[in-house]
Design an enzyme around this catalytic site. Structure first.
Site, PDB file in Angstrom:
ATOM      1  N   ILE A 278       5.102   1.428 -10.385  1.00 35.71           N
ATOM      2  CA  ILE A 278       6.131   0.419 -10.627  1.00 35.71           C
ATOM      3  C   ILE A 278       5.938  -0.242 -11.986  1.00 35.71           C
ATOM      4  O   ILE A 278       6.906  -0.469 -12.722  1.00 35.71           O
ATOM      5  CB  ILE A 278       6.104  -0.635  -9.503  1.00 35.71           C
ATOM      6  CG1 ILE A 278       6.548  -0.007  -8.175  1.00 35.71           C
ATOM      7  CG2 ILE A 278       6.983  -1.836  -9.835  1.00 35.71           C
ATOM      8  CD1 ILE A 278       6.356  -0.899  -6.970  1.00 35.71           C
ATOM      9  N   ASP A 288       7.446  -7.513  -7.076  1.00 33.10           N
ATOM     10  CA  ASP A 288       6.153  -7.957  -6.573  1.00 33.10           C
ATOM     11  C   ASP A 288       6.243  -7.981  -5.063  1.00 33.10           C
ATOM     12  O   ASP A 288       7.027  -8.739  -4.487  1.00 33.10           O
ATOM     13  CB  ASP A 288       5.845  -9.349  -7.135  1.00 33.10           C
ATOM     14  CG  ASP A 288       4.651 -10.021  -6.450  1.00 33.10           C
ATOM     15  OD1 ASP A 288       3.873  -9.312  -5.787  1.00 33.10           O
ATOM     16  OD2 ASP A 288       4.515 -11.256  -6.593  1.00 33.10           O
ATOM     17  N   ASN A 291       3.120 -11.931  -1.067  1.00 30.85           N
ATOM     18  CA  ASN A 291       2.801 -12.781   0.061  1.00 30.85           C
ATOM     19  C   ASN A 291       3.699 -14.005  -0.038  1.00 30.85           C
ATOM     20  O   ASN A 291       4.115 -14.375  -1.139  1.00 30.85           O
ATOM     21  CB  ASN A 291       1.335 -13.190  -0.016  1.00 30.85           C
ATOM     22  CG  ASN A 291       0.842 -13.894   1.231  1.00 30.85           C
ATOM     23  OD1 ASN A 291       1.249 -15.021   1.518  1.00 30.85           O
ATOM     24  ND2 ASN A 291      -0.047 -13.260   1.958  1.00 30.85           N
ATOM     25  N   GLN A 305      -0.945  -4.101  -4.024  1.00 27.70           N
ATOM     26  CA  GLN A 305       0.091  -4.117  -5.062  1.00 27.70           C
ATOM     27  C   GLN A 305       0.252  -5.459  -5.756  1.00 27.70           C
ATOM     28  O   GLN A 305       0.254  -5.537  -6.986  1.00 27.70           O
ATOM     29  CB  GLN A 305       1.432  -3.663  -4.464  1.00 27.70           C
ATOM     30  CG  GLN A 305       2.479  -3.292  -5.507  1.00 27.70           C
ATOM     31  CD  GLN A 305       3.417  -4.431  -5.865  1.00 27.70           C
ATOM     32  OE1 GLN A 305       3.345  -5.524  -5.316  1.00 27.70           O
ATOM     33  NE2 GLN A 305       4.324  -4.170  -6.794  1.00 27.70           N
ATOM     34  N   GLU A 306       0.396  -6.537  -4.991  1.00 27.88           N
ATOM     35  CA  GLU A 306       0.620  -7.834  -5.623  1.00 27.88           C
ATOM     36  C   GLU A 306      -0.587  -8.287  -6.423  1.00 27.88           C
ATOM     37  O   GLU A 306      -0.458  -8.748  -7.572  1.00 27.88           O
ATOM     38  CB  GLU A 306       0.966  -8.900  -4.580  1.00 27.88           C
ATOM     39  CG  GLU A 306       1.175 -10.268  -5.226  1.00 27.88           C
ATOM     40  CD  GLU A 306       1.673 -11.337  -4.272  1.00 27.88           C
ATOM     41  OE1 GLU A 306       2.517 -12.142  -4.695  1.00 27.88           O
ATOM     42  OE2 GLU A 306       1.224 -11.364  -3.109  1.00 27.88           O
ATOM     43  N   GLU A 307      -1.764  -8.157  -5.843  1.00 25.74           N
ATOM     44  CA  GLU A 307      -2.968  -8.606  -6.537  1.00 25.74           C
ATOM     45  C   GLU A 307      -3.197  -7.818  -7.834  1.00 25.74           C
ATOM     46  O   GLU A 307      -3.584  -8.382  -8.856  1.00 25.74           O
ATOM     47  CB  GLU A 307      -4.181  -8.478  -5.618  1.00 25.74           C
ATOM     48  CG  GLU A 307      -4.201  -9.467  -4.472  1.00 25.74           C
ATOM     49  CD  GLU A 307      -3.427  -9.011  -3.240  1.00 25.74           C
ATOM     50  OE1 GLU A 307      -3.439  -9.712  -2.216  1.00 25.74           O
ATOM     51  OE2 GLU A 307      -2.796  -7.935  -3.319  1.00 25.74           O
ATOM     52  N   GLY A 423       2.159  -1.772   3.505  1.00 27.33           N
ATOM     53  CA  GLY A 423       0.706  -1.647   3.540  1.00 27.33           C
ATOM     54  C   GLY A 423       0.136  -2.472   4.674  1.00 27.33           C
ATOM     55  O   GLY A 423       0.285  -2.133   5.850  1.00 27.33           O
TER      56      GLY A 423
END
Length: 518
Positions: A278, A288, A291, A305-307, A423
């Site tokens: 991405i 993103d 969370n 992914q976000e982290e 995930g």
């Protein structure tokens, strides 16, 4: 300047993991009480549009708001920058220890744990430590001192309040000052902001040596080294915009099943990417997989992914204290971000791989949208029901339909996304693709979808071909039909044991249904 960052790299042990389906499925209980289960689920995940919790409208305290503390801290930082008080590693660790005790740990210095950071510095070797101590640490200290200049003696920042659409613009210099204080653990302990418990980056420094935490420190060091090396004034002074998008309740209430069933928006072509990532799409808005508390576990053990996105684009880290939890009717758009690092691996195998050298380095756009968590077997089955489908579809639509909020000189028509919520949140990848395709079409955006090798998504081209030229309403109707088929036919006559044995087949049922539908 960058060579020492690579000294602790290890080959990645794995790539993106495809989450397995849950094995504990209580079929008859789910089927007979499905609606009650869904209602109970949503009681535990109340609509952000309607929740009555306290708004995140507190103030983010800056060091200048505490005169005695700020005078003490300025003297310490002045000694680093002018008097070169950091002569060796021990001097730096003592400075950091003082900062942590002064801010967060009120008893004795012996309670400060810097073992992981100390072990990392040992691995850098004498040359690497010299670059860190005599080049980066003074730059970080100067950036921390400059917070007074960059914020004009302000004592606090007002964060983006929940349930209100608003924009906060910060310059790169301002963000660098804030992150310098995070690195040194000198941002005051927040008394008013009830977003999360924030202690800077101290969590990375403590405990036994940990490859993941050590690599997170390397991402941060590379950020400061990269900002220090910027020699283009417009990039140094560039403004990064944080726009909280809160759809008014009256508008949110219109996004009903009928809204989607009767939508005449035409489905658009999809770019399917099986190998790319991405973040490799600088001309798109990157999604993103957020969370509801932005950043997720980036300051702890999280590395999905976000982290990873927050480590590649560290200016995102300030959203940790600038944005309260997202509601169902909210998304966060961030524009003008810089990407500073490359990486390999995923989760525990995440590794820093040096400075980013690709295109679009200083012009990244990110939209943060949070998916529903389906952590148990029961929750996983509920996600095909109309109510959670509608919530996810509305959330994606709010996030993708951002044109009026974008910088008018840089409106982006593509959405780069992938297995959103698939995930740790156990979302179904086929369902999440359909949801995002519908949302992108309704928003007038082209979808660039990354599968990360998930074989359950191999039939995307066939699904896209079959529904080419059809409307959002027509495809959504099939999604509602699948809901009826799934709960009324598929689960109706099966035992708990049979469902448990066949649960993995649910991963591919939706595409099969869509391709076989008239």
């Amino acid at each position: 300047l960058f060579f020492f960052f690579l000294m602790i790299r290890r080959p990645p042990r794995s790539t993106h993991c495809i989450s397995s389906a849950a094995s504990d499925v209580y079929k008859r209980q789910i089927y007979s009480n499905m609606q009650k289960s869904i209602d109970d689920y949503f009681k535990g995940h109340p609509s952000g549009a309607r929740r009555e919790e306290q708004k995140g409208t507190g103030r983010v305290a800056l060091p200048m708001g505490y005169k005695k503390y700020w005078d003490e801290l300025k003297k310490k930082l002045y000694d680093v920058t002018v008097n070169a008080s950091i002569k060796n590693k021990a001097d730096f660790l003592l400075l950091l220890q003082w900062c942590i005790v002064r801010n967060y740990i009120k008893n004795t210095a012996e309670r400060v744990d810097l073992r992981c950071l100390n072990a990392l510095l040992k691995q850098l070797g004498s040359e690497g430590v010299a670059v860190f101590l005599y080049d980066l640490v003074p730059f970080i200290a100067v950036a921390a001192l400059n917070i007074e200049k960059e914020f004009g003696n302000k004592e606090f920042i007002v964060p983006l309040a929940s349930r209100v659409s608003s924009t906060l613009a910060l310059t790169r210099k301002q963000i660098t000052s804030l992150l310098a204080h995070c690195f040194l653990c000198t941002l005051p302990k927040q008394k008013e902001v009830h977003i999360f418990h924030f202690t800077g980056f101290y969590s990375f420094y403590s405990g036994e040596f940990n490859q993941l935490y050590a690599n997170k420190i390397l991402f941060l060091l590379n950020y400061f080294a990269s900002v220090k090396a910027i020699d283009v004034p417009e990039q140094v002074n560039k403004t990064i915009k944080f726009t909280r998008i809160a759809l008014p309740q009256s508008e949110y209430d219109k996004l009903t099943l009928n809204y989607w069933l009767y939508s005449k928006s035409v489905l658009r072509p999809v770019v399917m990417n099986t190998k790319g990532r991405i973040e490799d799409c600088p001309d798109s808005i990157s999604v993103d997989f957020a969370n509801k508390f932005l950043g997720g576990g980036v300051l702890e053990h999280g590395a999905v992914q976000e982290e990873i996105l927050f480590l590649l684009l560290p200016e995102l880290l300030v959203t940790r204290f600038l944005c309260d939890r997202l509601g169902d009717n909210e998304a966060l758009l961030i524009e003008g971000l810089g990407q500073f690092s490359e990486y390999s691996g995923y989760s525990s195998s995440l590794r820093f791989e040096g400075p980013y050298t690709g295109s679009g380095k200083f012009d990244r756009s990110v939209i943060a949208i949070d998916a529903l968590p389906f952590s148990s077997g029961r929750d996983q089955l509920m996600q095909f029901h109309k109510k959670p489908v509608l919530r996810e579809l509305n959330k994606a639509f709010i996030g993708f339909n951002v044109e009026k909020h974008q910088d008018k000189e840089n409106v982006r028509k593509k959405i780069a996304t992938g297995r959103w919520g698939c995930g740790a949140f156990k979302g179904n990848a086929q369902l999440k693709f359909i949801i995002q395709w519908l949302a992108a079409a309704e928003s007038g955006k082209e979808l660039v979808f990354h599968t990360y090798g998930d074989s359950s998504l191999d039939n995307i081209p066939s699904v896209v071909k079959k529904y080419a030229g059809k409307t959002v309403g027509e495809l959504f109707t099939q999604l509602v039909n699948f809901d009826n088929y799934f709960y009324d036919s598929l689960l109706k006559d099966k035992s708990r044991a049979t469902i448990a044995a066949d649960v993995e087949t649910f991963d591919t049922l939706l595409f099969t249904f869509l391709l076989n539908s008239p």
